[in-house]
Design a protein around this motif. Sequence first.
Motif, PDB file in Angstrom:
ATOM      1  N   ASN A  52       0.653  -1.325   0.034  1.00  0.00           N
ATOM      2  CA  ASN A  52      -0.294  -0.296  -0.005  1.00  0.00           C
ATOM      3  C   ASN A  52       0.366   1.049   0.033  1.00  0.00           C
ATOM      4  N   LEU A  54       2.909   2.556   1.734  1.00  0.00           N
ATOM      5  CA  LEU A  54       3.467   3.345   3.222  1.00  0.00           C
ATOM      6  C   LEU A  54       4.722   3.339   3.075  1.00  0.00           C
ATOM      7  N   CYS A  78      -4.284   7.263  -2.173  1.00  0.00           N
ATOM      8  CA  CYS A  78      -5.615   6.946  -1.445  1.00  0.00           C
ATOM      9  C   CYS A  78      -6.403   6.187  -2.559  1.00  0.00           C
ATOM     10  N   ARG A  81      -5.540   2.493  -1.023  1.00  0.00           N
ATOM     11  CA  ARG A  81      -5.525   2.089  -0.191  1.00  0.00           C
ATOM     12  C   ARG A  81      -6.747   1.940   0.692  1.00  0.00           C
ATOM     13  N   LEU A  82      -8.364   2.574  -0.024  1.00  0.00           N
ATOM     14  CA  LEU A  82      -9.295   2.640   0.509  1.00  0.00           C
ATOM     15  C   LEU A  82      -9.659   0.906  -0.034  1.00  0.00           C
ATOM     16  N   PHE A  88      -2.167  -3.851  12.634  1.00  0.00           N
ATOM     17  CA  PHE A  88      -0.246  -3.823  12.581  1.00  0.00           C
ATOM     18  C   PHE A  88      -0.830  -4.139  14.305  1.00  0.00           C
ATOM     19  N   ASN A  92      -2.919   0.588  16.869  1.00  0.00           N
ATOM     20  CA  ASN A  92      -3.062   2.188  15.931  1.00  0.00           C
ATOM     21  C   ASN A  92      -4.425   2.642  16.104  1.00  0.00           C
ATOM     22  N   ILE A  94      -6.564   5.438  16.281  1.00  0.00           N
ATOM     23  CA  ILE A  94      -7.319   6.586  17.760  1.00  0.00           C
ATOM     24  C   ILE A  94      -7.554   6.734  18.899  1.00  0.00           C
ATOM     25  N   PHE A 105     -14.133   6.763  11.156  1.00  0.00           N
ATOM     26  CA  PHE A 105     -12.740   7.052  10.404  1.00  0.00           C
ATOM     27  C   PHE A 105     -12.861   6.778   8.882  1.00  0.00           C
ATOM     28  N   ALA A 109     -12.805   7.981   5.221  1.00  0.00           N
ATOM     29  CA  ALA A 109     -12.191   8.271   3.891  1.00  0.00           C
ATOM     30  C   ALA A 109     -12.804   7.827   3.050  1.00  0.00           C
TER      31      ALA A 109
ATOM     32  N   GLY B 122       2.383   5.312  14.707  1.00  0.00           N
ATOM     33  CA  GLY B 122       1.882   3.922  14.659  1.00  0.00           C
ATOM     34  C   GLY B 122      -0.051   4.304  14.091  1.00  0.00           C
ATOM     35  N   VAL B 123      -0.286   5.947  15.132  1.00  0.00           N
ATOM     36  CA  VAL B 123      -1.821   6.003  14.269  1.00  0.00           C
ATOM     37  C   VAL B 123      -1.663   6.788  12.870  1.00  0.00           C
ATOM     38  N   GLU B 125       0.065   6.186  10.867  1.00  0.00           N
ATOM     39  CA  GLU B 125       0.270   4.982   9.298  1.00  0.00           C
ATOM     40  C   GLU B 125      -0.523   4.852   8.974  1.00  0.00           C
ATOM     41  N   ALA B 126      -1.502   4.203  10.062  1.00  0.00           N
ATOM     42  CA  ALA B 126      -2.577   3.442  10.107  1.00  0.00           C
ATOM     43  C   ALA B 126      -4.005   4.387   9.585  1.00  0.00           C
ATOM     44  N   ALA B 127      -3.548   5.761   9.866  1.00  0.00           N
ATOM     45  CA  ALA B 127      -4.826   7.040   8.805  1.00  0.00           C
ATOM     46  C   ALA B 127      -4.219   6.696   7.742  1.00  0.00           C
ATOM     47  N   PHE B 128      -2.641   6.453   7.429  1.00  0.00           N
ATOM     48  CA  PHE B 128      -2.529   6.482   5.893  1.00  0.00           C
ATOM     49  C   PHE B 128      -3.140   5.407   5.106  1.00  0.00           C
ATOM     50  N   ALA B 129      -2.716   4.391   5.923  1.00  0.00           N
ATOM     51  CA  ALA B 129      -3.204   3.045   5.520  1.00  0.00           C
ATOM     52  C   ALA B 129      -4.395   2.620   5.024  1.00  0.00           C
ATOM     53  N   GLN B 130      -5.413   4.375   5.699  1.00  0.00           N
ATOM     54  CA  GLN B 130      -7.239   3.807   5.241  1.00  0.00           C
ATOM     55  C   GLN B 130      -7.338   4.691   3.996  1.00  0.00           C
ATOM     56  N   GLY B 131      -6.122   5.250   3.769  1.00  0.00           N
ATOM     57  CA  GLY B 131      -7.025   6.206   2.402  1.00  0.00           C
ATOM     58  C   GLY B 131      -7.307   7.456   2.542  1.00  0.00           C
ATOM     59  N   ALA B 132      -6.956   7.201   4.071  1.00  0.00           N
ATOM     60  CA  ALA B 132      -7.738   8.800   4.583  1.00  0.00           C
ATOM     61  C   ALA B 132      -6.813  10.131   3.604  1.00  0.00           C
ATOM     62  N   ILE B 137      -6.497  13.186   7.965  1.00  0.00           N
ATOM     63  CA  ILE B 137      -6.387  13.010   8.898  1.00  0.00           C
ATOM     64  C   ILE B 137      -5.479  14.127   9.444  1.00  0.00           C
ATOM     65  N   VAL B 141      -7.404  12.654  13.209  1.00  0.00           N
ATOM     66  CA  VAL B 141      -6.651  11.812  14.646  1.00  0.00           C
ATOM     67  C   VAL B 141      -5.662  12.826  14.641  1.00  0.00           C
TER      68      VAL B 141
END
Lengths: 337, 220
Positions: A52, A54, A78, A81-82, A88, A92, A94, A105, A109, B122-123, B125-132, B137, B141
């Motif tokens: 993805n 990262l 983006c 990644r959706l 993890f 991770n 919020i 969230f 997104a 990490g939080v 990174e997780a937000a980016f991984a969700q495509g936000a 973010i 976040v």
Amino acid sequence: MISFKNVSVVFNKDGKDFKAVDNVSLDIQKGQFYGIVGTSGAGKSTLVRTVNQLQKVSSGQVIVDGVDVTKLSNKELCDLRLHIGMIFQHFNLIKNASIYDNVAFALKASHTNKDIINQRVDELLSLVGLSDKKHMFPSDLSGGQKQRVAIARALANNPKILLCDEATSALDPETTKEIVLLLKEIKKKYPLTILFITHQMEVAKSLFDKIAVMSDGRLIESNDAYSIFAHPQHEKTKSLVKQALYLDIPKEVLFEKAKYLLITYKQECAYEGVIAYIAKNYKVEISILAGKIEYILQKPLGILAISLKGSDQDVAQALTYLESKAFIHEFSVGDLC
Amino acid sequence: MLASTLEILNRELSKALYETALMMLISTLIGISVGLLMGLYLYLTSEEKFYKNTPINMVIGTIVNIVRSIPFIILVVFSLPLTFLITGTKIGPIAASVPLSICATVFFARIVEGAFKDVDKGVIEAAFAQGASNFLIIKNVLLVEAAPAIVRGITITFISLIGFSAMAGMVGGGGIGNLAIQYGYYRYETGVMLFTIIALVAIVQIAQLIGDFIAKKLTH
């Protein structure tokens, strides 16, 4: 579904180049539950993060569903990644947002309609068995429950791929089992391709269709899960597998001067047949120290610890026969410590 | 002594309170809003995953450091031309609000930057991984995770400003600090001095209590 083509990731640490991932090529088919195992620092997490993006690759291609993701723009990333969920090791979530907001969230997104978000969050939380925790916060939950929330969040946008980065490594064995069962169940319900990174061979044993083994950034072996456990080729794989198939042999039985062997049977060879044959036809004293049957993807894998005593020549002959019928690893008292 | 103290307070206190309130209101509002944006910008330009831009980050960082290293009293004098340009006067609470706002902004900016840097990587990174998107973010976040630290930062900034506003009083800003200096110090009205100290202690205590309460509410 996912293919890595000569992927390398190089980090620059204090002016020195360090290859975290070294020329890895691997194909993961649609619908597979694919495990990448290896000791920590082997480059597994770095590799999975290239899917993805990262983690950017230094060279090579990562093809996801026919698209080379290394060439995507930010906007396209983006969108990609959706459709790729990720969970993890440390969940991770919020921390200052409620469970509801954490799952919502992911839906925000993807610009999901506000009216649908509420309903969808309820669906997802009931899927992972946490409907009653909707208004709580991550700190109110146990590790296993946090990972369930993370799973709900990862599945929010109906992804085609689920990436799991050491998803059970921070959990105790009981909770690990629960999460493993949940993932299996989800895998049955949804047409997911799952790429799971772990150093826990226990998890690998019960989850994966196929396994790739990484060491020092390189892919050293890949095969179906049964073969990896039944007849590992590479030394590193053997030592990983040995931990998972560990037999509890009391040290006291190993006082004699004898050859100690751990054998895993080749599928078609029956248990007693081999041992009985040796006892009958070779001048060696054979004794069984311990044994068990592991099930890997519902296929039985017999593991037996035996000792052979006799003249060097006789033992060698018996060994030759054994090698033709089973996979053998020699072990010594030291290995049991 | 009590009679003269009461007489002075009766005559001067409401005006002093009003002036202090005005200075605090203006400088806290500007300091928090501009400081928040500046702190966010400092953070975003230092992070690879957002908008890393080392030259811009260094320029803003250096400006912040320069302003922060100037003693406040000197900053007041230094900023007089700017104060006059903006407010059309060099004395009074409104004029004093200009250096106070500048001081609050750079002070708060660093606090905000620190608060964002402390958010679990990490939080994010997780937000980016969700495509936000970056905006989502930042809003859902970063700000949410950093909120308790930011609120504590507002409390610290507010309390520092009370001290600075007293200093601003000395150079013509008015307010409670001015009352203490003019009467308590120059005219030996110990009663006035004591009263102002008690008043300032009370304000600081209340500010700290409210700040802690909100920060606790936001932490989970």
